[in-house]
Design a protein around this motif. Structure first.
Motif, PDB file in Angstrom:
ATOM      1  N   LYS A  42     -34.300   2.984 -22.136  1.00 44.25           N
ATOM      2  CA  LYS A  42     -33.259   2.643 -21.162  1.00 44.25           C
ATOM      3  C   LYS A  42     -32.720   3.936 -20.576  1.00 44.25           C
ATOM      4  CE  LYS A  42     -30.368  -0.746 -21.602  1.00 44.25           C
ATOM      5  NZ  LYS A  42     -29.253  -1.658 -21.983  1.00 44.25           N
ATOM      6  N   ALA A  43     -32.672   4.009 -19.242  1.00 44.55           N
ATOM      7  CA  ALA A  43     -32.138   5.186 -18.573  1.00 44.55           C
ATOM      8  C   ALA A  43     -30.614   5.127 -18.530  1.00 44.55           C
ATOM      9  CB  ALA A  43     -32.698   5.283 -17.153  1.00 44.55           C
ATOM     10  N   ARG A  44     -29.986   6.236 -18.186  1.00 44.04           N
ATOM     11  CA  ARG A  44     -28.519   6.261 -18.085  1.00 44.04           C
ATOM     12  C   ARG A  44     -28.019   5.297 -17.017  1.00 44.04           C
ATOM     13  NH1 ARG A  44     -29.143  11.964 -19.061  1.00 44.04           N
ATOM     14  NH2 ARG A  44     -29.272  12.334 -16.823  1.00 44.04           N
ATOM     15  N   SER A  45     -28.885   4.961 -16.062  1.00 47.29           N
ATOM     16  CA  SER A  45     -28.532   4.004 -15.016  1.00 47.29           C
ATOM     17  C   SER A  45     -28.329   2.594 -15.574  1.00 47.29           C
ATOM     18  CB  SER A  45     -29.645   3.961 -13.961  1.00 47.29           C
ATOM     19  OG  SER A  45     -30.850   3.487 -14.542  1.00 47.29           O
ATOM     20  N   GLY A  46     -28.848   2.364 -16.772  1.00 46.44           N
ATOM     21  CA  GLY A  46     -28.794   1.036 -17.363  1.00 46.44           C
ATOM     22  C   GLY A  46     -30.078   0.250 -17.174  1.00 46.44           C
ATOM     23  N   TYR A  47     -30.998   0.754 -16.329  1.00 48.70           N
ATOM     24  CA  TYR A  47     -32.266   0.070 -16.109  1.00 48.70           C
ATOM     25  C   TYR A  47     -33.217   0.324 -17.279  1.00 48.70           C
ATOM     26  CZ  TYR A  47     -30.666  -0.484 -11.280  1.00 48.70           C
ATOM     27  OH  TYR A  47     -29.941  -0.824 -10.166  1.00 48.70           O
ATOM     28  N   SER A 185     -40.563  -0.434 -14.362  1.00 46.01           N
ATOM     29  CA  SER A 185     -39.209  -0.918 -14.593  1.00 46.01           C
ATOM     30  C   SER A 185     -39.259  -2.371 -15.013  1.00 46.01           C
ATOM     31  CB  SER A 185     -38.360  -0.776 -13.324  1.00 46.01           C
ATOM     32  OG  SER A 185     -38.804  -1.683 -12.324  1.00 46.01           O
ATOM     33  N   ILE A 189     -35.517  -2.933  -8.611  1.00 48.01           N
ATOM     34  CA  ILE A 189     -34.679  -1.801  -8.198  1.00 48.01           C
ATOM     35  C   ILE A 189     -35.249  -1.158  -6.938  1.00 48.01           C
ATOM     36  CG2 ILE A 189     -33.855  -1.307 -10.539  1.00 48.01           C
ATOM     37  CD1 ILE A 189     -35.966   0.866 -10.751  1.00 48.01           C
ATOM     38  N   ALA A 193     -33.718   4.532  -6.890  1.00 52.17           N
ATOM     39  CA  ALA A 193     -33.281   4.385  -8.277  1.00 52.17           C
ATOM     40  C   ALA A 193     -34.442   4.651  -9.233  1.00 52.17           C
ATOM     41  CB  ALA A 193     -32.716   2.988  -8.495  1.00 52.17           C
ATOM     42  N   ASN A 196     -35.164   8.455  -9.367  1.00 56.10           N
ATOM     43  CA  ASN A 196     -34.128   9.171 -10.128  1.00 56.10           C
ATOM     44  C   ASN A 196     -34.283   8.958 -11.627  1.00 56.10           C
ATOM     45  OD1 ASN A 196     -33.004  10.134  -7.750  1.00 56.10           O
ATOM     46  ND2 ASN A 196     -31.463   8.533  -7.614  1.00 56.10           N
ATOM     47  N   ASP A 197     -34.604   7.739 -12.027  1.00 60.37           N
ATOM     48  CA  ASP A 197     -34.772   7.457 -13.448  1.00 60.37           C
ATOM     49  C   ASP A 197     -36.036   8.101 -14.007  1.00 60.37           C
ATOM     50  OD1 ASP A 197     -32.417   6.097 -13.595  1.00 60.37           O
ATOM     51  OD2 ASP A 197     -33.301   4.093 -13.662  1.00 60.37           O
ATOM     52  N   GLU A 200     -35.224  11.560 -14.853  1.00 60.68           N
ATOM     53  CA  GLU A 200     -34.453  11.607 -16.093  1.00 60.68           C
ATOM     54  C   GLU A 200     -35.357  11.425 -17.312  1.00 60.68           C
ATOM     55  OE1 GLU A 200     -31.634   8.749 -18.663  1.00 60.68           O
ATOM     56  OE2 GLU A 200     -31.308   8.643 -16.507  1.00 60.68           O
TER      57      GLU A 200
END
Length: 249
Positions: A42-47, A185, A189, A193, A196-197, A200
């Motif tokens: 899980k990324a910091r984005s919540g996805y 994912s 999304i 997004a 960016n993930d 990360e």
């Protein structure tokens, strides 16, 4: 003294039985190739993301739908876009040394993947302008493969997009240390997004693969080898025309 001898012999017997067990356990955990590692993150984005690590498997392409019963194929996803007029591959395509659509390069796509001997390179094409005879001949000489797609990340720098549509996303990526993986994912999304993930998650280079209605793929569960279908929409599966696979050496 007798008790000491018995204790000593007990220790020797324990070691004798333990060493083979340790050796056997160690061998069973050694990666000897032909493995597919699947990880959820899980990324910091919540996805939420699923990462399929190539490890020592071979990356390849196919213009024929891969057979789920083929014991050598452990994962299969759509690769290049499908041309909506002809329903064949969109853009230049090379399949293990055979060239297709040499005169139909897609000049709107900025990236490509080159696959030689089961390994890949993701690279920019300057909107298709670098897909010249010299490059094509080099790939053909090595009996390699190539197709065009969106280059999402190049050397740690993410692309920018005007597209704000929401779809499940998937990409072939290079991670730090030049490890190859396929990441998708779970949620629908935007490309922004997703990019960016991926950054990360440690991705240094990423090439998009065909998704939305064309997103159906599958992999074989490392635990029991059962076939697990992936893709959230799957409405154009019958019109898919090309695939990327991970297969046993």
């Amino acid at each position: 003294m007798k008790q000491k001898r018995i204790a000593f012999l007990s220790v020797i017997l324990l070691i004798a039985f333990t060493i083979p067990f340790i050796t056997s356990a160690f061998k069973s955990n050694v990666i000897v190739g032909n493995d597919l590692k699947v990880e959820q993150k899980k990324a910091r984005s919540g996805y939420n993301y699923t990462i399929f690590y190539k490890n020592d498997l071979l990356l390849d392409v196919s213009l024929k739908r891969p057979d789920k019963n083929d014991k050598n194929i452990l994962m299969c996803i759509p690769g290049a876009y499908t041309n909506l007029q002809s329903y064949d591959v969109d853009g230049l395509y090379i399949d293990n040394g055979t060239v297709y659509h040499k005169n139909n390069v897609n000049y709107s796509l900025g990236g490509a993947i080159k696959i030689v001997n089961g390994d890949c390179e993701l690279f920019p094409t300057n909107k298709g302008k670098l897909l010249n005879d010299s490059l094509i001949n080099t790939v053909v000489a090595k009996k390699g493969s190539l197709f065009q797609q969106i280059l999402m990340i190049e050397k740690g720098v993410g692309a920018t997009y005007k597209d704000v549509k929401l779809f499940q996303r998937r990409a072939i990526v290079k991670l730090k240390g030049n490890k190859t993986a396929i990441i998708e994912s779970y949620e629908h999304i935007t490309l922004t997004a997703f990019t960016n993930d991926l950054l990360e998650l440690g991705v240094t280079d990423a090439l998009y693969t065909d998704m939305s209605a064309w997103d159906e793929g599958w992999y074989k569960d490392p635990a029991d080898n059962s076939v697990i279908t992936i893709g959230r929409m799957k409405t154009q599966t019958d019109k898919q025309c090309n695939w990327v696979v991970l297969k046993v050496k």
